[in-house]
Design a protein around this motif. Structure first.
Motif, PDB file in Angstrom:
ATOM      1  N   SER A 268       0.180   5.431  -4.416  1.00 32.67           N
ATOM      2  CA  SER A 268      -0.828   4.608  -3.741  1.00 32.67           C
ATOM      3  C   SER A 268      -1.830   4.129  -4.781  1.00 32.67           C
ATOM      4  O   SER A 268      -2.193   4.884  -5.678  1.00 32.67           O
TER       5      SER A 268
ATOM      6  N   ASN B 135       0.847  -1.201   0.000  1.00 30.97           N
ATOM      7  CA  ASN B 135       0.000   0.000   0.000  1.00 30.97           C
ATOM      8  C   ASN B 135       0.884   1.253   0.000  1.00 30.97           C
ATOM      9  O   ASN B 135       2.113   1.154   0.142  1.00 30.97           O
ATOM     10  N   GLY B 136       0.266   2.396  -0.155  1.00 29.08           N
ATOM     11  CA  GLY B 136       1.009   3.652  -0.242  1.00 29.08           C
ATOM     12  C   GLY B 136       1.706   4.014   1.059  1.00 29.08           C
ATOM     13  O   GLY B 136       2.769   4.654   1.055  1.00 29.08           O
ATOM     14  N   THR B 137       1.097   3.621   2.166  1.00 32.09           N
ATOM     15  CA  THR B 137       1.697   3.897   3.473  1.00 32.09           C
ATOM     16  C   THR B 137       2.988   3.099   3.645  1.00 32.09           C
ATOM     17  O   THR B 137       4.001   3.627   4.138  1.00 32.09           O
TER      18      THR B 137
ATOM     19  N   LYS C 152      -7.969   6.288  -5.568  1.00 30.13           N
ATOM     20  CA  LYS C 152      -6.890   6.983  -6.297  1.00 30.13           C
ATOM     21  C   LYS C 152      -7.072   6.833  -7.814  1.00 30.13           C
ATOM     22  O   LYS C 152      -7.983   6.152  -8.267  1.00 30.13           O
TER      23      LYS C 152
ATOM     24  N   GLY D 198      -2.481  -1.112  -2.658  1.00 28.28           N
ATOM     25  CA  GLY D 198      -1.184  -1.231  -3.311  1.00 28.28           C
ATOM     26  C   GLY D 198      -0.427   0.068  -3.262  1.00 28.28           C
ATOM     27  O   GLY D 198      -0.993   1.134  -2.988  1.00 28.28           O
TER      28      GLY D 198
ATOM     29  N   TYR E 170      -7.819  17.952   3.629  1.00 26.91           N
ATOM     30  CA  TYR E 170      -7.788  17.079   4.791  1.00 26.91           C
ATOM     31  C   TYR E 170      -7.727  17.963   6.033  1.00 26.91           C
ATOM     32  O   TYR E 170      -7.299  19.110   5.950  1.00 26.91           O
TER      33      TYR E 170
ATOM     34  N   ALA F  60       0.750   9.964  -4.124  1.00 24.38           N
ATOM     35  CA  ALA F  60      -0.448   9.114  -3.977  1.00 24.38           C
ATOM     36  C   ALA F  60      -1.590   9.614  -4.863  1.00 24.38           C
ATOM     37  O   ALA F  60      -2.423   8.830  -5.302  1.00 24.38           O
ATOM     38  N   HIS F  61      -1.629  10.935  -5.117  1.00 25.47           N
ATOM     39  CA  HIS F  61      -2.719  11.515  -5.920  1.00 25.47           C
ATOM     40  C   HIS F  61      -2.373  11.636  -7.394  1.00 25.47           C
ATOM     41  O   HIS F  61      -3.237  12.011  -8.179  1.00 25.47           O
TER      42      HIS F  61
ATOM     43  N   ASP G  38       5.387  12.434  -2.254  1.00 21.87           N
ATOM     44  CA  ASP G  38       4.207  11.601  -2.012  1.00 21.87           C
ATOM     45  C   ASP G  38       3.250  11.848  -3.177  1.00 21.87           C
ATOM     46  O   ASP G  38       2.531  12.846  -3.205  1.00 21.87           O
TER      47      ASP G  38
ATOM     48  N   SER H 244       1.458  10.574   5.255  1.00 24.49           N
ATOM     49  CA  SER H 244       2.618  11.344   4.782  1.00 24.49           C
ATOM     50  C   SER H 244       3.544  11.725   5.931  1.00 24.49           C
ATOM     51  O   SER H 244       4.737  11.943   5.726  1.00 24.49           O
TER      52      SER H 244
ATOM     53  N   LEU I  87       5.711   4.789   1.739  1.00 24.77           N
ATOM     54  CA  LEU I  87       6.272   5.936   2.469  1.00 24.77           C
ATOM     55  C   LEU I  87       7.184   5.478   3.607  1.00 24.77           C
ATOM     56  O   LEU I  87       8.241   6.070   3.855  1.00 24.77           O
TER      57      LEU I  87
ATOM     58  N   THR J   2      -2.590  16.990   4.197  1.00 24.93           N
ATOM     59  CA  THR J   2      -2.368  15.717   3.519  1.00 24.93           C
ATOM     60  C   THR J   2      -2.954  14.607   4.364  1.00 24.93           C
ATOM     61  O   THR J   2      -3.363  14.830   5.512  1.00 24.93           O
ATOM     62  N   PHE J   3      -2.974  13.413   3.797  1.00 28.96           N
ATOM     63  CA  PHE J   3      -3.386  12.249   4.570  1.00 28.96           C
ATOM     64  C   PHE J   3      -2.301  11.959   5.611  1.00 28.96           C
ATOM     65  O   PHE J   3      -1.103  12.152   5.344  1.00 28.96           O
TER      66      PHE J   3
HETATM   67  C1  LIG Z   1      -3.915   7.601   0.043  1.00 31.89           C
HETATM   68  C2  LIG Z   1      -2.764   8.376   0.496  1.00 31.89           C
HETATM   69  C3  LIG Z   1      -1.665   7.790   1.147  1.00 31.89           C
HETATM   70  C4  LIG Z   1      -1.667   6.367   1.650  1.00 31.89           C
HETATM   71  O1  LIG Z   1      -1.921   5.420   0.709  1.00 31.89           O
HETATM   72  P1  LIG Z   1      -2.522   3.993   1.121  1.00 31.89           P
HETATM   73  O2  LIG Z   1      -2.353   3.203  -0.139  1.00 31.89           O
HETATM   74  O3  LIG Z   1      -3.975   4.219   1.465  1.00 31.89           O
HETATM   75  O4  LIG Z   1      -1.753   3.457   2.254  1.00 31.89           O
HETATM   76  C5  LIG Z   1      -0.569   8.576   1.432  1.00 31.89           C
HETATM   77  N1  LIG Z   1      -0.539   9.877   1.118  1.00 31.89           N
HETATM   78  C6  LIG Z   1      -1.580  10.485   0.516  1.00 31.89           C
HETATM   79  C7  LIG Z   1      -1.477  11.936   0.175  1.00 31.89           C
HETATM   80  C8  LIG Z   1      -2.731   9.763   0.194  1.00 31.89           C
HETATM   81  O5  LIG Z   1      -3.759  10.382  -0.382  1.00 31.89           O
END
Ligand SMILES: *Cc1c(COP(=O)(O)O)cnc(C)c1O
Length: 399
Positions: free
Chosen positions: A192, A70-72, A197, A204, A340, A170-171, A168, A100, A75, A96-97
């Protein structure tokens, strides 16, 4: 909902047909790709994952790609690979989420929040410069809503102060900055593939980088820190069964059927991007006529694969607060979300000692923004209804 009573009559969309701020676009051939992989000999970290890493490198022009769960996780591995440890400071975008910044905490480091720009909502470079100390090791900059951050300027700041740049993204998979795809520009770029997304693997993520040493670390860390490569071992053995753990890693692997889904989705990224550009154009045309709303400024250097569409309330021209506007839109069956809360205003961050007032622009912006429905599979009728609902709420609350 109460707000229905305020408006009376019928909502723009009844609740069975409500439109949400984001959703995946999974089609028959995506499903078929997953099913085919489930019938194959490998269902985790096999040929589809390798193919996906190659495809991500081809698409982004990055030298290396590591696909993760996953995206987390991406990171977290990025912060580990650059060696963040207790005592280190990392400057992070404030809007941000939480992930980050959480990635810095996972490594024992200290997130230092930088304010955002009032026009694009991306990280404010002047505030970044103000927040650099001799403990600063890196910057985590977010391509908020899909628009590339000012990468050249950020890289110059990093070079001057000997910092790593983690983007980051993710977007923003599919976005280009000055013609160059996001993924090949920062020291490490993270993606992410969560269902909301631009493209999805269910869950993922990925780390992209150009540096061979960072790549080796990321690769080891994804899978327990265990290697089968004799060149990476300390207690070398060439016995066929022998593998060796050389550092403390994780299990952040992606399955092959998720990789198959994402491979199929990536073929559609350009189509999704084009459709979202159309939707954005229609929203921009409709909402730029309304002095009650402010729109996010475009960054000319960014050819954006847009992920979110944000409206910001002009509170001088509306007799409602964000809460009331949000609830009214929700009652109209076009369900927004807010992206956010400034990360340091989460109670967990407050418990670590972060205080309100840290990033005034982020806090002011947070109070007046919301993300309206925006995704590639929206029909023209969905788009028209969303515009209609926003107009209805603006008309109702106009001063
Ligand atoms: C979604 C998101 C993440 C985390 O991604 P996951 O795949 O949900 O773990 C990190 N940073 C930002 C800015 C996001 O929008």
């Amino acid at each position: 909902m109460d707000t229905l009573a305020i408006f009376g009559g019928t909502p723009v969309r009844d609740h069975e047909n409500a439109i949400y701020y984001g959703r995946q676009c999974v089609e028959e051939d995506d499903i078929q790709a997953v099913v085919d992989t489930l019938r194959s000999p490998y269902i985790t970290c096999g040929p589809r994952v390798t193919e996906l890493e190659k495809k991500l490198c081809d698409m982004t022009h990055a030298k290396h790609g590591i696909v993760v769960s996953n995206g987390t996780a991406a990171l977290h591995l990025a912060c580990m690979a650059i060696g963040i440890k207790p005592g280190d400071e990392v400057i992070v975008s404030s809007i941000t989420f939480a992930a980050s910044a959480n990635c810095v905490l996972y490594c024992g480091g200290t997130p230092v929040f930088a304010d955002i720009r009032p026009d694009t909502y991306n990280i404010d470079l002047e505030d970044v410069k103000r927040k650099i100390t001799d403990k600063t090791k890196a910057i985590v900059a977010v391509d908020f809503t899909g628009q590339a951050v000012e990468l050249d300027e950020l890289k110059a700041i990093c070079k001057e102060h000997n910092l790593y740049l983690i983007e980051d993204a993710a977007h923003s998979i599919g976005t280009k900055y000055k013609g160059q795809p996001v993924g090949s520009i920062a020291d490490i770029t993270t993606f992410s593939f969560h269902p909301v997304k631009n493209v999805t693997a269910g869950e993922g993520g990925a780390c992209m980088c150009n540096d061979d040493e960072l790549y080796k670390k990321l690769h080891l860390l994804r899978s327990h820190g265990i290697t089968r490569d004799i060149n990476e071992m300390v207690n070398k053995s060439d016995a066929g069964w022998y593998n060796e753990q050389v550092m403390l890693g994780y299990n952040y692997r992606m399955t092959d059927f998720q990789a198959a889904l994402l491979l199929s989705q990536l073929n559609k990224l350009e189509r999704f991007k084009a459709r979202k550009k159309e939707i954005k154009k229609r929203y921009d045309e409709a909402f730029s006529q309304m002095p009650e709303l402010f729109l996010q400024d475009s960054i000319p250097e960014s050819d954006t694969a847009q992920h979110l569409y944000i409206i910001r309330l002009n509170t001088d021209k509306l007799k409602c607060n964000r809460r009331e506007f949000f609830d009214a839109l929700y009652a109209e069956g076009t369900c927004p979300q807010v992206h956010y809360l400034p990360v340091y205003m989460h109670s967990y961050y407050e418990s670590l000692g972060y205080k309100k007032g840290l990033c005034p622009v982020a806090e002011r912006t947070y109070d007046t923004i919301m993300s309206i429905p925006f995704y590639a599979s929206m029909t023209d009728a969905d788009v028209a209804d969303t515009i209609k609902a926003v107009k209805k709420v603006v008309d109702f609350y106009r001063i």
